[in-house]
Design a protein around this motif. Sequence first.
Motif, PDB file in Angstrom:
ATOM      1  N   CYS A 182      56.363   6.198   6.922  1.00  0.00           N
ATOM      2  CA  CYS A 182      56.300   6.701   5.551  1.00  0.00           C
ATOM      3  C   CYS A 182      55.182   5.955   4.827  1.00  0.00           C
ATOM      4  O   CYS A 182      54.908   4.782   5.143  1.00  0.00           O
ATOM      5  CB  CYS A 182      57.639   6.425   4.852  1.00  0.00           C
ATOM      6  N   ILE A 183      54.527   6.604   3.881  1.00  0.00           N
ATOM      7  CA  ILE A 183      53.560   5.886   3.049  1.00  0.00           C
ATOM      8  C   ILE A 183      53.899   6.074   1.571  1.00  0.00           C
ATOM      9  O   ILE A 183      54.540   7.071   1.189  1.00  0.00           O
ATOM     10  CB  ILE A 183      52.089   6.320   3.314  1.00  0.00           C
ATOM     11  N   VAL A 184      53.509   5.098   0.769  1.00  0.00           N
ATOM     12  CA  VAL A 184      53.672   5.169  -0.683  1.00  0.00           C
ATOM     13  C   VAL A 184      52.274   5.173  -1.286  1.00  0.00           C
ATOM     14  O   VAL A 184      51.504   4.237  -1.043  1.00  0.00           O
ATOM     15  CB  VAL A 184      54.435   3.944  -1.233  1.00  0.00           C
ATOM     16  N   VAL A 185      51.963   6.210  -2.038  1.00  0.00           N
ATOM     17  CA  VAL A 185      50.625   6.320  -2.625  1.00  0.00           C
ATOM     18  C   VAL A 185      50.703   6.111  -4.130  1.00  0.00           C
ATOM     19  O   VAL A 185      51.447   6.816  -4.809  1.00  0.00           O
ATOM     20  CB  VAL A 185      50.001   7.701  -2.332  1.00  0.00           C
ATOM     21  N   GLY A 186      50.006   5.127  -4.650  1.00  0.00           N
ATOM     22  CA  GLY A 186      49.866   5.040  -6.100  1.00  0.00           C
ATOM     23  C   GLY A 186      50.101   3.713  -6.776  1.00  0.00           C
ATOM     24  O   GLY A 186      49.485   3.466  -7.817  1.00  0.00           O
ATOM     25  N   PRO A 187      50.977   2.823  -6.253  1.00  0.00           N
ATOM     26  CA  PRO A 187      51.211   1.589  -7.016  1.00  0.00           C
ATOM     27  C   PRO A 187      49.930   0.775  -7.203  1.00  0.00           C
ATOM     28  O   PRO A 187      49.303   0.368  -6.220  1.00  0.00           O
ATOM     29  CB  PRO A 187      52.214   0.817  -6.138  1.00  0.00           C
ATOM     30  N   GLY A 188      49.540   0.564  -8.438  1.00  0.00           N
ATOM     31  CA  GLY A 188      48.349  -0.234  -8.744  1.00  0.00           C
ATOM     32  C   GLY A 188      47.056   0.391  -8.258  1.00  0.00           C
ATOM     33  O   GLY A 188      46.066  -0.292  -8.028  1.00  0.00           O
ATOM     34  N   LEU A 189      47.039   1.705  -8.125  1.00  0.00           N
ATOM     35  CA  LEU A 189      45.864   2.387  -7.584  1.00  0.00           C
ATOM     36  C   LEU A 189      44.705   2.399  -8.585  1.00  0.00           C
ATOM     37  O   LEU A 189      43.536   2.340  -8.200  1.00  0.00           O
ATOM     38  CB  LEU A 189      46.266   3.828  -7.232  1.00  0.00           C
ATOM     39  N   GLY A 190      45.047   2.425  -9.873  1.00  0.00           N
ATOM     40  CA  GLY A 190      43.992   2.557 -10.883  1.00  0.00           C
ATOM     41  C   GLY A 190      43.504   3.995 -10.953  1.00  0.00           C
ATOM     42  O   GLY A 190      44.062   4.891 -10.313  1.00  0.00           O
ATOM     43  N   ARG A 191      42.450   4.218 -11.712  1.00  0.00           N
ATOM     44  CA  ARG A 191      41.995   5.593 -11.938  1.00  0.00           C
ATOM     45  C   ARG A 191      40.516   5.770 -11.674  1.00  0.00           C
ATOM     46  O   ARG A 191      39.879   6.671 -12.213  1.00  0.00           O
ATOM     47  CB  ARG A 191      42.357   6.015 -13.363  1.00  0.00           C
TER      48      ARG A 191
END
Lengths: 398, 398
Positions: A182-191
Amino acid sequence: MRNHSHCPHAWRNPQHRGRMWAASPAFRRRLFLLRSLSPCAAALPNNTSSSSSSPSTFIRLNAMAASDPVYEADAEAVVRRITPPLDRARHKGQAGKIAVIGGCREYTGAPYFAAISALKVGADLSHVFCTRDAATVIKSYSPELIVHPILEESYSVSDGERESVSSRILTEVAKWMERFDCIVVGPGLGRDSFLLDCVSNIMRHARQANIPTVVDGDGLFLITNNLSLVEGNSLAILTPNVYEYKRLVQKVLNCEVNEENASEQLTALCQKIGGITIMQKGKADIISDGKTVTQVSTFGSPRRCGGQGDILSGRFVANVVLSVSFCIFASWARHFLLTNEYPTDKSVNPMMLGCIAGSLLLRKAASHAFEKNKRSTITTDIIEFLGKSLEDICPAGH
Amino acid sequence: MRNHSHCPHAWRNPQHRGRMWAASPAFRRRLFLLRSLSPCAAALPNNTSSSSSSPSTFIRLNAMAASDPVYEADAEAVVRRITPPLDRARHKGQAGKIAVIGGCREYTGAPYFAAISALKVGADLSHVFCTRDAATVIKSYSPELIVHPILEESYSVSDGERESVSSRILTEVAKWMERFDCIVVGPGLGRDSFLLDCVSNIMRHARQANIPTVVDGDGLFLITNNLSLVEGNSLAILTPNVYEYKRLVQKVLNCEVNEENASEQLTALCQKIGGITIMQKGKADIISDGKTVTQVSTFGSPRRCGGQGDILSGRFVANVVLSVSFCIFASWARHFLLTNEYPTDKSVNPMMLGCIAGSLLLRKAASHAFEKNKRSTITTDIIEFLGKSLEDICPAGH
């Protein structure tokens, strides 16, 4: 609004519920899954409940409002069922390998919390794919994580290099992808626009490889502006908070959030995005995949509610812990359902089970952390209690 | 010297203090605020005290010297009143978002202590704006903080770039500013001229945006040389230690510190800078806004006094903890007064309440820390007890 396909007609016919069948493991397993997930389970006659040996398989009903009943999932039963047994014959990685895609120059806490939480819930390996600037910091938080400093932001890439750098990033992530449950996309990714373009490529690759994908934080900003990244992906979970959910509703349903008919609007949203699973985080976590809707609102102890609610709504990074709990639970649920000997169980959506289990676990951990630390509770304190919370529900010795 | 505007004539007229009125919540609330803040509260007849249900709302008097009486604030009552209740309906950020402006190549501890203390007191989000060199280190202290590596020192900026870099820094900070309930300027800021110029711009912007601003450490060096940065800003708090206070008195009042008439000199200093709030840290913390003067000198237990005094005067970074406690309490006090249903309470200065609450909390935490760690007490130990100290005064379950 709700699809009752999880409730085959046979279940409603008393002739099919003989004493022998009612006592069989297959019956109990199916009953448990139905009760955990489906609102129509409430229609099951009470006497079938008595055939279950454990009181934890009883469904608890909790109507939100007269016009909009949402049934409480039996989240403890879900956690107990999908958590893999500890087995000395298992190899490293068999309890779950996850990856967090996030962490940039500005944000390093969120991907760390997500990755360490996965280990605390029981995953074997936890990777982070982040920018070079973030990697040193995230590594310094903990030697337990495998941190890959391979993402880039616009400021570190010239216009001429963009295409080759983007391609190199995808290649480097792709060679790991097959290993993840499984992967998690987005925590602390910024913009940053270049970074988000690269992550879009990674999401498309994960989808092709059938890797369950939890989208949180800035990942939700990304997919709200590019819905095709998750449209029709039944292995995608979105975990919006109140603000992120508002933007999603405005964008997809072209209207405002309707709190009176929260579950119906959530179900419509899931359907519109093609059967993805969404958990709307709040006082109660409402979960839908467009066919079924359920909620988790229980606490370990009623006297903890005040604090727990505060933690859940007040500490933003707790959401990251939640998203990664989803991640590991979703992969466990998927594994449980794929290897299950009863084919009918495969109609149950493992993403829903993952959300139910993750929601409960965070609520319990936040409750313990608040009891100990009161107003000074920080995310680290919640993570400290993930293990105890899981152990309370599902002792490792059993 | 003292402005008695907080003591309307009605309070001195017995006809206005009937039994009904004395028992009303409105009366008790006003009485509490008057007692907490105003020296003239001592003139209230004793029988009004008996209308108060809690002994904690009694004012404790503590004359410093015959010529210069300063009344002890009922700091516990202030903390209890302004600390927001825990509420499950609240969203992320509603218990307070603060920012620390500080942290350079040389100093990283102070901004970390300030920012983490805010979380331990109960703030939801805590940001740090520092230089790039400081950011990696501050991030690595804790994943709980949001650290923005956007300030620059002279050594990293060429003369030709100065204007554009300064402008970019202000733009980046400004886009966050509206989100903050309070900012702390100065911990670990250093004295680089370019950096201080940039921070001056940030302070001017915060003032235009009506953001309460606590000035500590090198921020006090900055404003002592440029008083216009705080002059007339009723939302500014200065928290000088003995040396910083001396420089401020020399610069503003053109004389030496007069310990015989400490409170009068402090009041004059506040008036001269246009009604800002100053807390003079020492054996007793004396607080004034130019109209009212009060002090906090109480300890959790008399036998802890020695140790506590030692911590307060000996450990410089404890001041940083103090300044950020002011910050979060000042924002809570401001919110409490702005949303209060009794208009007369609005005449009370929330900056004073914030100072009183912050002073008490640090004294209690330092006392606990000293009791546990004796001579080896360090700032981290004090921060560890901020939560317990707040919980003792104001239990989260209530």
